[in-house]
Scaffold this motif. Structure first.
Motif, PDB file in Angstrom:
ATOM      1  N   MET A  44       0.569  -0.807   0.482  1.00 44.37           N
ATOM      2  CA  MET A  44      -0.253   0.053   0.230  1.00 44.37           C
ATOM      3  C   MET A  44       0.971   1.437   0.281  1.00 44.37           C
ATOM      4  N   SER A  45       0.968   1.906  -0.594  1.00 46.75           N
ATOM      5  CA  SER A  45       1.210   3.751  -0.455  1.00 46.75           C
ATOM      6  C   SER A  45       0.310   4.808  -0.913  1.00 46.75           C
ATOM      7  N   GLY A  46       0.741   5.757  -1.150  1.00 48.36           N
ATOM      8  CA  GLY A  46       0.257   7.240  -1.402  1.00 48.36           C
ATOM      9  C   GLY A  46       0.472   7.759  -0.669  1.00 48.36           C
ATOM     10  N   LYS A  47      -0.666   9.212  -0.984  1.00 48.73           N
ATOM     11  CA  LYS A  47      -0.442  10.482  -0.566  1.00 48.73           C
ATOM     12  C   LYS A  47      -1.193  11.129  -0.168  1.00 48.73           C
ATOM     13  N   PRO A  48      -1.406  11.160   1.449  1.00 48.56           N
ATOM     14  CA  PRO A  48      -2.902  11.728   1.744  1.00 48.56           C
ATOM     15  C   PRO A  48      -2.532  13.697   1.598  1.00 48.56           C
ATOM     16  N   GLU A  49      -3.948  14.318   1.032  1.00 50.88           N
ATOM     17  CA  GLU A  49      -4.016  15.465   0.928  1.00 50.88           C
ATOM     18  C   GLU A  49      -2.673  16.604   2.433  1.00 50.88           C
ATOM     19  N   ASN A  50      -2.357  16.926   2.274  1.00 47.62           N
ATOM     20  CA  ASN A  50      -2.018  17.887   3.651  1.00 47.62           C
ATOM     21  C   ASN A  50      -0.947  16.860   4.509  1.00 47.62           C
ATOM     22  N   GLU A  51      -1.192  15.478   4.074  1.00 46.25           N
ATOM     23  CA  GLU A  51       0.396  14.541   4.559  1.00 46.25           C
ATOM     24  C   GLU A  51       1.380  13.947   3.692  1.00 46.25           C
ATOM     25  N   PRO A  52       2.561  14.126   4.470  1.00 48.01           N
ATOM     26  CA  PRO A  52       3.553  13.215   3.491  1.00 48.01           C
ATOM     27  C   PRO A  52       3.007  12.331   3.011  1.00 48.01           C
ATOM     28  N   ALA A  53       4.331  11.544   1.389  1.00 51.48           N
ATOM     29  CA  ALA A  53       3.989  10.336   1.152  1.00 51.48           C
ATOM     30  C   ALA A  53       4.709   9.154   1.935  1.00 51.48           C
ATOM     31  N   PHE A  54       3.862   8.059   1.824  1.00 54.19           N
ATOM     32  CA  PHE A  54       4.279   6.866   2.315  1.00 54.19           C
ATOM     33  C   PHE A  54       4.179   5.502   1.466  1.00 54.19           C
TER      34      PHE A  54
END
Length: 72
Positions: A44-54
Motif C-alpha cells: 500500500m502506498s499513497g500521498k494523503p492531502e497535506n500529509e507526507p507520502a508513504f
C-alpha cells in the motif's frame, strides 16, 4: 476502518499487537526501489492531502510485521 485492508488482515492473521515499524526517509522513491530490488513488495502506498507520502512493504514473512516508509 471497514472492509478488506492491510490492518484488518494483520489482525486476522496475527491478532492484536504491533503491525508495522515506520521510518522517515529523505527519498521515498529511491528507498522503495531499493526494497523492491531486494524482493520486498509494496502492499500500500499513497500521498494523503497535506500529509507526507508513504509506502508499506510486506516484510511479514521475515519479521512478522510490515515496514512503513514515510517521506521526510
Amino acid at each position: 476502518i471497514e472492509g478488506k485492508n492491510i490492518y484488518q488482515e494483520s489482525l486476522e492473521k496475527r491478532g492484536e499487537g504491533v503491525n508495522n515499524i515506520a521510518f522517515l526517509v529523505k527519498d521515498l522513491e529511491k528507498e522503495t526501489a531499493r526494497l523492491i530490488q531486494r524482493g520486498t513488495s509494496v502492499i500500500m502506498s499513497g500521498k494523503p492531502e497535506n500529509e507526507p507520502a508513504f509506502a508499506y512493504f510486506d516484510t511479514r514473512e521475515r519479521g512478522n510485521m510490515m515496514v512503513k516508509l514515510i517521506q521526510s
